[in-house]
Design an enzyme around this catalytic site. Structure first.
Site, PDB file in Angstrom:
ATOM      1  N   CYS A  71       0.850  -1.199   0.000  1.00  0.00           N
ATOM      2  CA  CYS A  71       0.000   0.000   0.000  1.00  0.00           C
ATOM      3  C   CYS A  71       0.883   1.245   0.000  1.00  0.00           C
ATOM      4  O   CYS A  71       1.696   1.449   0.903  1.00  0.00           O
ATOM      5  CB  CYS A  71      -0.907  -0.012   1.221  1.00  0.00           C
ATOM      6  SG  CYS A  71      -1.845   1.516   1.427  1.00  0.00           S
TER       7      CYS A  71
ATOM      8  N   ASP B 151      -0.822  16.434  -2.133  1.00  0.00           N
ATOM      9  CA  ASP B 151      -1.186  15.558  -3.248  1.00  0.00           C
ATOM     10  C   ASP B 151      -0.194  15.805  -4.379  1.00  0.00           C
ATOM     11  O   ASP B 151       0.075  16.962  -4.731  1.00  0.00           O
ATOM     12  CB  ASP B 151      -2.607  15.872  -3.703  1.00  0.00           C
ATOM     13  CG  ASP B 151      -3.116  14.898  -4.755  1.00  0.00           C
ATOM     14  OD1 ASP B 151      -4.118  14.223  -4.482  1.00  0.00           O
ATOM     15  OD2 ASP B 151      -2.521  14.828  -5.850  1.00  0.00           O
TER      16      ASP B 151
ATOM     17  N   HIS C 147      -3.811   1.256   8.359  1.00  0.00           N
ATOM     18  CA  HIS C 147      -4.442   0.924   7.093  1.00  0.00           C
ATOM     19  C   HIS C 147      -5.932   0.631   7.283  1.00  0.00           C
ATOM     20  O   HIS C 147      -6.315  -0.205   8.092  1.00  0.00           O
ATOM     21  CB  HIS C 147      -3.771  -0.282   6.436  1.00  0.00           C
ATOM     22  CG  HIS C 147      -4.364  -0.592   5.095  1.00  0.00           C
ATOM     23  ND1 HIS C 147      -3.962   0.061   3.948  1.00  0.00           N
ATOM     24  CD2 HIS C 147      -5.382  -1.410   4.733  1.00  0.00           C
ATOM     25  CE1 HIS C 147      -4.686  -0.378   2.926  1.00  0.00           C
ATOM     26  NE2 HIS C 147      -5.555  -1.261   3.383  1.00  0.00           N
TER      27      HIS C 147
ATOM     28  N   HIS D 272      -8.501   8.089   2.710  1.00  0.00           N
ATOM     29  CA  HIS D 272      -7.972   9.444   2.710  1.00  0.00           C
ATOM     30  C   HIS D 272      -9.050  10.388   2.206  1.00  0.00           C
ATOM     31  O   HIS D 272     -10.009   9.965   1.555  1.00  0.00           O
ATOM     32  CB  HIS D 272      -6.726   9.555   1.820  1.00  0.00           C
ATOM     33  CG  HIS D 272      -6.965   9.261   0.385  1.00  0.00           C
ATOM     34  ND1 HIS D 272      -7.133   7.979  -0.100  1.00  0.00           N
ATOM     35  CD2 HIS D 272      -7.078  10.074  -0.690  1.00  0.00           C
ATOM     36  CE1 HIS D 272      -7.326   8.021  -1.411  1.00  0.00           C
ATOM     37  NE2 HIS D 272      -7.304   9.287  -1.792  1.00  0.00           N
TER      38      HIS D 272
HETATM   39 ZN   LIG Z   1      -2.391   1.385   3.613  1.00  0.00          ZN
END
Ligand SMILES: [Zn+2]
Length: 136
Positions: free
Chosen positions: A4, A30, A46, A99
């Protein structure tokens, strides 16, 4: 999760331009910068999407988003600001670690959100509300 990209950012295994960090959240620029000052706020642990968030994580992420939004407003003085969050590919999610986007907005900035209202009758709204209330 080992594969990830946001877990790697949280672990500082790959670089990010970090603007804020606390025990539960990480806020960073970003890479795409739809507009200058575009920040992502992620939970550190996560969680693939909003459904996987613990209530405490959800609270922490939005607390950070509000703080970052005020800082973005003060730093860039945009005439508008959107907070955007997507769950699942049909919603536009591309990184499957929860997110949200804190996105300064300007007239004519090219960002589009089509809002195809259906305006169902009141009875339908009550039916929808009942289905949701039964699961809270
Ligand atoms: Zn993650």
């Amino acid at each position: 999760m080992a594969d990830c990209v946001f877990c790697k950012l949280v672990a500082k295994q790959i670089p990010a331009s970090i603007v804020y960090e606390d025990e539960a959240t990480l806020a960073f620029m970003d890479l795409g910068q739809v507009n200058p000052g575009h920040v992502l706020v992620a939970c550190k642990a996560h969680a693939a999407n909003v459904y996987a968030l613990e209530d405490t994580q959800a609270a922490a992420v939005f607390r950070t988003a509000a703080r970052v939004a005020r800082a973005v407003r003060d730093a860039f003085d945009p005439p508008g600001l959107s907070i955007y969050q997507a769950n699942g590919a049909p919603a536009g999610q591309t990184v499957f670690h929860f997110h949200l986007h804190v996105l300064p907005r300007h007239d004519g900035d090219g960002m589009q959100l089509v809002w195809p209202v259906k305006n169902p009758p009141r009875e339908r709204l009550e039916e929808y509300a009942g289905r949701i209330r039964a699961r809270l």
